[in-house]
Design a protein around this motif. Structure first.
Motif, PDB file in Angstrom:
ATOM      1  N   ASP A 297      35.780  46.978  38.105  1.00  7.29           N
ATOM      2  CA  ASP A 297      34.944  45.810  38.421  1.00  7.29           C
ATOM      3  C   ASP A 297      35.791  44.544  38.487  1.00  7.29           C
ATOM      4  N   LEU A 298      36.707  44.392  37.530  1.00  4.51           N
ATOM      5  CA  LEU A 298      37.594  43.235  37.540  1.00  4.51           C
ATOM      6  C   LEU A 298      38.514  43.263  38.759  1.00  4.51           C
ATOM      7  N   ARG A 300      37.772  44.483  41.696  1.00  3.65           N
ATOM      8  CA  ARG A 300      36.983  44.039  42.854  1.00  3.65           C
ATOM      9  C   ARG A 300      36.859  42.516  42.872  1.00  3.65           C
ATOM     10  N   ARG A 301      36.656  41.916  41.697  1.00  3.02           N
ATOM     11  CA  ARG A 301      36.567  40.457  41.624  1.00  3.02           C
ATOM     12  C   ARG A 301      37.905  39.812  41.948  1.00  3.02           C
ATOM     13  N   LEU A 304      38.346  39.772  45.695  1.00  2.00           N
ATOM     14  CA  LEU A 304      37.510  38.707  46.246  1.00  2.00           C
ATOM     15  C   LEU A 304      38.164  37.344  46.049  1.00  2.00           C
ATOM     16  N   TYR A 334      44.630  38.105  37.144  1.00  2.00           N
ATOM     17  CA  TYR A 334      43.352  37.472  37.512  1.00  2.00           C
ATOM     18  C   TYR A 334      43.299  36.042  36.985  1.00  2.00           C
ATOM     19  N   ASN A 338      42.828  32.682  39.192  1.00  2.00           N
ATOM     20  CA  ASN A 338      41.671  31.825  38.940  1.00  2.00           C
ATOM     21  C   ASN A 338      42.091  30.369  38.750  1.00  2.00           C
TER      22      ASN A 338
END
Length: 488
Positions: A297-298, A300-301, A304, A334, A338
């Motif tokens: 899930d991380l 996929r983020r 994105l 990540y 960010n």
């Protein structure tokens, strides 16, 4: 750790001035010569560990000097230290191999001086020379202290006689003297390498079998190793993973489609590979496999987030290049993305849509200014000013595209030369270390093809920075090897 150092050297902490970056490097000179990879040519595993640890240490020291830093994440390091004293201090590991010992410590210091002292003490190296750089302001005139602070460190030969450490200048001279030609080195080492290679063949077949079986059982894309462990060590790791698969197959099959990498810590890498720390027990591995859905899930983020950054920067692709960047976990990468994305959103620097398509960039946390790599990608600091970034990219777009075209052409030439060299010398395998560039590999292979090297028949040849025979018979040669004419 600072508290401990204050107990050992209290007067230095109360009266010392701050070290500059150059002084810290000078103060660590005995350490650098004790762990420098150049002196571990016959021990590729230890050499690689020291290379990786030195890179992490360099980043740590650089971050300490950045203005406004608050605190740094604790950094565990492992070094193999060349041993001259046959009685290492208590708390160190016993000799791992003749001539050196393993030292492990974790840095969480707040300034250069305490960092330098902690490193030297951890490696049982002398710290007396630092006194001349951190003069007591009550006992030395300011003029003299200033004069001494800018003086490069040069120890008298009596220092080495007294301490038992080797004079680094003499060591470097010795390395230079023993530098040899490729043909003479192969003459001296070819037979022993062939013997080691023949002895390793059964284990190599076993490794291939284990790897194929586990890849099929767990439906993996690949199984890899981050470091140059020997064949026996790799087989042992695969046996360990196989036993865990027998006990908990359903959990391990959550890694379907993934690449598993055996490395120094467990987690998921920045590019989505499952990292199994070789020092961790099965319980930790099982927990990691259980958490894989949340990692996916991380991931996929993260993809994105990369796409959002790309759209703000004219379509430039955000990539992570394993060979050129520090090893980061998915969470660490990540976080970097960010931070960078948030700064871009605030600035809204105008980039024409799709104007930078076909170009690539990597993010760096240890740089101050953007740069263009010779391979064509942009090195962009996470905290780079967006306005400066926009100007820099626009001025370098044409050069970046030319570099990428040259890289692609060079890769084709490199592959052709590898195939030609493999065929001419009847090599079983020809490969290079990740730190060897295509330019270096092309130069190496072109010169190899001009030679007659019968010892290479059937061998595994690795192009590296050093001469060495690995424990399983792989021959490592420096890319810039010398022949007889070059030595005259």
């Amino acid at each position: 750790k600072r508290f401990c150092l204050e107990k050992i050297l209290p007067h230095w902490f109360h009266y010392s001035r701050a070290l500059s970056g150059a002084e810290a490097v000078n103060a660590l000179r005995p350490f650098y010569f004790a762990v420098h990879p150049d002196f571990f040519g016959q021990h590729p595993r230890e050499r690689e560990i020291n290379e990786n640890s030195l890179k992490r240490l360099s980043v740590y020291l650089e971050n300490l000097q950045k203005p406004g830093f608050k605190s740094l994440k604790p950094t565990p390091l492992t070094f193999y230290v060349r041993e001259t004293d046959q009685n290492p201090s208590d708390g160190q590991e016993p000799f791992s191999s003749p001539g050196f010992r393993a030292v492990k410590f974790t840095l969480h210091t707040r300034d250069l001086l305490s960092t330098v002292l902690y490193i030297l003490n951890s490696c049982s190296l002398s710290v007396e020379h630092i006194q001349s750089m951190n003069t007591n302001v009550h006992s030395q005139p300011l003029k003299e202290a200033k004069r001494m602070s800018d003086r490069p460190i040069k120890w008298d030969r009596s220092y080495y006689s007294f301490t038992g450490f080797k004079d680094p200048d003499e060591d470097l001279e010795q390395v230079s003297r023993i530098e040899t030609t490729l043909t003479s080195w192969l003459d001296n080492n070819g037979k022993s390498a062939l013997k080691k290679l023949k002895n390793s063949l059964p284990l190599r077949k076993e490794l291939d079998r284990l790897k194929e079986e586990l890849s099929h059982l767990l439906q993996l894309s690949d199984i890899r190793w981050q470091r140059s462990w020997g064949i026996a060590h790799r087989c042992s790791q695969l046996h360990s993973l196989g036993r865990l698969a027998q006990q908990n197959l359903e959990t391990l099959q959550k890694a379907k489609g993934c690449t598993i990498i055996f490395t120094d810590r467990s987690g998921m890498s920045a590019v989505g590979h499952v990292m199994l720390g070789t020092m961790d027990v099965h319980h930790h591995w099982t927990k990691l496999f259980e958490r894989l859905p949340s990692y996916f899930d991380l991931q996929r983020r993260l993809v994105l987030l990369e796409d959002q950054i790309s759209s703000l920067l004219g379509g430039i692709q955000v990539v992570y290049i394993e060979e050129l960047q520090p090893v980061l976990t998915l969470e660490e990468y990540y976080s970097l993305l960010n931070v960078f994305y948030s700064r871009l959103l605030k600035s809204r620097a105008p980039f024409h849509p799709r104007s930078l398509r076909g170009l690539q960039m990597i993010l760096n946390s240890d740089r101050y200014a953007p740069s263009l790599h010779e391979l064509g990608h942009f090195n962009i600091p996470v905290l780079c000013d967006p306005a400066n970034l926009q100007w820099f990219i626009h001025t370098k777009v044409q050069q970046a595209r030319e570099n990428i075209k040259r890289k692609e052409e060079l890769k084709v030439i490199e592959n052709e030369l590898i195939q030609a060299s493999t065929k001419k010398f009847s090599l079983e395998k020809l490969y290079k270390e990740p730190s060897i560039s295509s330019i270096q590999m092309v130069d190496c292979c072109k010169r190899l093809l001009e030679q007659s090297l019968p010892y290479l028949h059937g061998m595994h040849l690795c192009v590296s920075h050093f001469y060495s025979v690995m424990q399983d018979g792989d021959l490592c040669i420096p890319w810039n090897w010398k022949n007889g004419e070059a030595m005259k």
